[in-house]
Design an enzyme around this catalytic site. Structure first.
Site, PDB file in Angstrom:
ATOM      1  N   ASP A 264     -41.759 -65.320 -44.962  1.00  0.00           N
ATOM      2  CA  ASP A 264     -41.121 -64.788 -46.334  1.00  0.00           C
ATOM      3  C   ASP A 264     -42.542 -63.868 -46.110  1.00  0.00           C
ATOM      4  O   ASP A 264     -42.815 -63.180 -46.973  1.00  0.00           O
ATOM      5  CB  ASP A 264     -40.591 -64.943 -47.425  1.00  0.00           C
ATOM      6  CG  ASP A 264     -41.180 -65.816 -48.283  1.00  0.00           C
ATOM      7  OD1 ASP A 264     -42.098 -67.037 -47.763  1.00  0.00           O
ATOM      8  OD2 ASP A 264     -39.905 -66.174 -49.004  1.00  0.00           O
ATOM      9  N   SER A 265     -43.858 -65.033 -46.152  1.00  0.00           N
ATOM     10  CA  SER A 265     -45.213 -64.846 -46.431  1.00  0.00           C
ATOM     11  C   SER A 265     -45.510 -63.792 -45.616  1.00  0.00           C
ATOM     12  O   SER A 265     -46.662 -63.015 -46.098  1.00  0.00           O
ATOM     13  CB  SER A 265     -46.448 -65.815 -46.053  1.00  0.00           C
ATOM     14  OG  SER A 265     -45.874 -66.010 -43.861  1.00  0.00           O
TER      15      SER A 265
ATOM     16  N   ASP B  61     -37.067 -66.180 -42.519  1.00  0.00           N
ATOM     17  CA  ASP B  61     -36.736 -67.182 -43.752  1.00  0.00           C
ATOM     18  C   ASP B  61     -35.781 -65.920 -44.647  1.00  0.00           C
ATOM     19  O   ASP B  61     -35.775 -64.681 -44.249  1.00  0.00           O
ATOM     20  CB  ASP B  61     -38.054 -67.085 -44.447  1.00  0.00           C
ATOM     21  CG  ASP B  61     -38.725 -67.991 -44.881  1.00  0.00           C
ATOM     22  OD1 ASP B  61     -38.349 -69.430 -45.428  1.00  0.00           O
ATOM     23  OD2 ASP B  61     -40.346 -67.762 -45.242  1.00  0.00           O
TER      24      ASP B  61
ATOM     25  N   LYS C  87     -34.074 -69.687 -42.323  1.00  0.00           N
ATOM     26  CA  LYS C  87     -34.996 -71.048 -43.565  1.00  0.00           C
ATOM     27  C   LYS C  87     -34.519 -70.805 -45.236  1.00  0.00           C
ATOM     28  O   LYS C  87     -34.362 -69.792 -45.497  1.00  0.00           O
ATOM     29  CB  LYS C  87     -36.795 -71.320 -42.642  1.00  0.00           C
ATOM     30  CG  LYS C  87     -36.935 -72.674 -44.001  1.00  0.00           C
ATOM     31  CD  LYS C  87     -38.731 -72.325 -44.086  1.00  0.00           C
ATOM     32  CE  LYS C  87     -39.605 -71.715 -44.098  1.00  0.00           C
ATOM     33  NZ  LYS C  87     -39.850 -71.609 -46.095  1.00  0.00           N
TER      34      LYS C  87
ATOM     35  N   GLU D 184     -35.439 -72.510 -49.242  1.00  0.00           N
ATOM     36  CA  GLU D 184     -36.801 -72.922 -49.585  1.00  0.00           C
ATOM     37  C   GLU D 184     -35.453 -73.701 -50.987  1.00  0.00           C
ATOM     38  O   GLU D 184     -34.795 -73.165 -51.866  1.00  0.00           O
ATOM     39  CB  GLU D 184     -37.480 -72.121 -50.842  1.00  0.00           C
ATOM     40  CG  GLU D 184     -37.942 -71.860 -49.771  1.00  0.00           C
ATOM     41  CD  GLU D 184     -39.116 -70.998 -51.215  1.00  0.00           C
ATOM     42  OE1 GLU D 184     -39.583 -71.257 -51.761  1.00  0.00           O
ATOM     43  OE2 GLU D 184     -40.186 -70.025 -50.058  1.00  0.00           O
TER      44      GLU D 184
ATOM     45  N   GLU E 167     -44.275 -79.282 -47.692  1.00  0.00           N
ATOM     46  CA  GLU E 167     -45.528 -77.672 -48.001  1.00  0.00           C
ATOM     47  C   GLU E 167     -46.013 -78.724 -49.155  1.00  0.00           C
ATOM     48  O   GLU E 167     -45.330 -79.058 -50.537  1.00  0.00           O
ATOM     49  CB  GLU E 167     -45.370 -76.485 -48.261  1.00  0.00           C
ATOM     50  CG  GLU E 167     -46.032 -75.782 -48.762  1.00  0.00           C
ATOM     51  CD  GLU E 167     -46.476 -74.240 -48.653  1.00  0.00           C
ATOM     52  OE1 GLU E 167     -45.208 -73.613 -48.217  1.00  0.00           O
ATOM     53  OE2 GLU E 167     -47.619 -73.083 -49.187  1.00  0.00           O
TER      54      GLU E 167
END
Ligand code: KIV
Length: 276
Positions: free
Chosen positions: A49-50, A88, A118, A120, A187
């Site tokens: 999602d970057s 993501d 993915k 978080e 991270e």
């Protein structure tokens, strides 16, 4: 190409096998062209999602939508043939409950054809991870610095500065692992915390700003390629594409303005004949 020599996409089993072995090579990808260049070298391509910050110019990943992730996921799948592709789940698409997480993850899987999603993973997300895995969706966890939580953290800050933060990062990773995550991104933590997490979980860990002792490494591709001036401390720029693109564009602009472009080599030689 015969069936025997056909390149096959990596599977979740190939990724899981990497625990304690050769490090997994992972990069982000957002479009088909770049994905095709990265694909031969990578075990995992992450449609992170970057993309919101890197491609769409957002100031954080919080504004990224499911539709954006699906669009970029489709492009990366078209451009790759052997890497394991993970997409993501954006902020707001999985936190409410397991049903919300499953409906949105299933949409990502069906509409992109990717191999996994993915999430978080605060400790609460273990419920969602177990729910998805039981229903056939492989999940990668993401602990430590969680970019979707920057509004709670007050910015992009490395984790593990207090005993509470240190222990929480380990708890998050262990919860994701026990819930069935096939790998976990770690991270923005000190190397010894990353190493502790790697030892505490059964699945491979993938470090970003973490430790060379992780089971793999990931970077945002545009950072690796030097597309911007500023990159986080943990990035090693292996190219300077910002300069390359700037110089190529300046040359083009000068040649257009001086009418040196297009030259003979770039124009069609079409002979006109009488209409038949
Ligand atoms: O969104 C992303 O690119 C990521 C990586 C930095 C791990 O989550």
């Amino acid at each position: 190409m015969s069936a025997q020599t056909q390149i096959r996409r990596k599977t979740v089993k190939d990724i899981a096998k990497a625990k304690g072995g050769d490090p997994l090579v992972c990069l982000t990808a957002y479009d088909a062209q770049v994905a095709s260049l990265l694909d031969p070298h990578c075990d995992i391509l992450l449609v992170g999602d970057s993309v919101g910050m890197v491609v769409h110019g957002l100031s954080s990943t919080v504004g990224v939508t499911l539709e954006m992730m699906i669009l970029h996921g489709q492009a990366v799948m078209r451009g790759s043939s052997q890497a394991f592709v993970v997409v993501d789940m954006p902020f707001g698409s999985y936190e409410t409950n397991s049903d919300q997480a499953f409906l949105n993850a299933a949409r990502i899987m069906q509409e992109t054809g990717c191999q996994a999603v993915k999430i978080e993973s605060g400790t609460y997300a273990a419920t969602q991870i177990a729910h998805l895995v039981e229903r056939g969706i492989p999940v990668m966890g993401h602990v430590g610095l969680r970019p979707q939580a920057i509004n709670v953290d007050g910015g992009f800050r490395a984790k593990g500065r207090t005993t509470g933060e240190w222990d929480r990062a380990i708890q998050e990773a262990v919860a994701a692992d026990r819930a069935g995550a096939f790998a976990i991104v770690v991270e923005g933590v000190a190397p010894n915390l990353a190493d502790e997490i790697t030892a505490a979980v059964e699945c491979p860990t993938i470090g970003i700003g973490a430790s060379a002792g992780c089971d793999g490494q990931i970077l945002v591709t545009n950072d690796l390629l030097g597309m911007t001036d500023w990159v986080p401390k943990f990035v090693k720029k292996n190219a300077d594409l910002k300069t390359v693109i700037g110089e190529a564009t300046e040359t083009y602009a000068n040649e257009v303005r001086s009418r040196a472009f297009p030259g003979e080599a770039q124009t069609y030689k079409v002979r006109k004949s009488a209409d038949s």
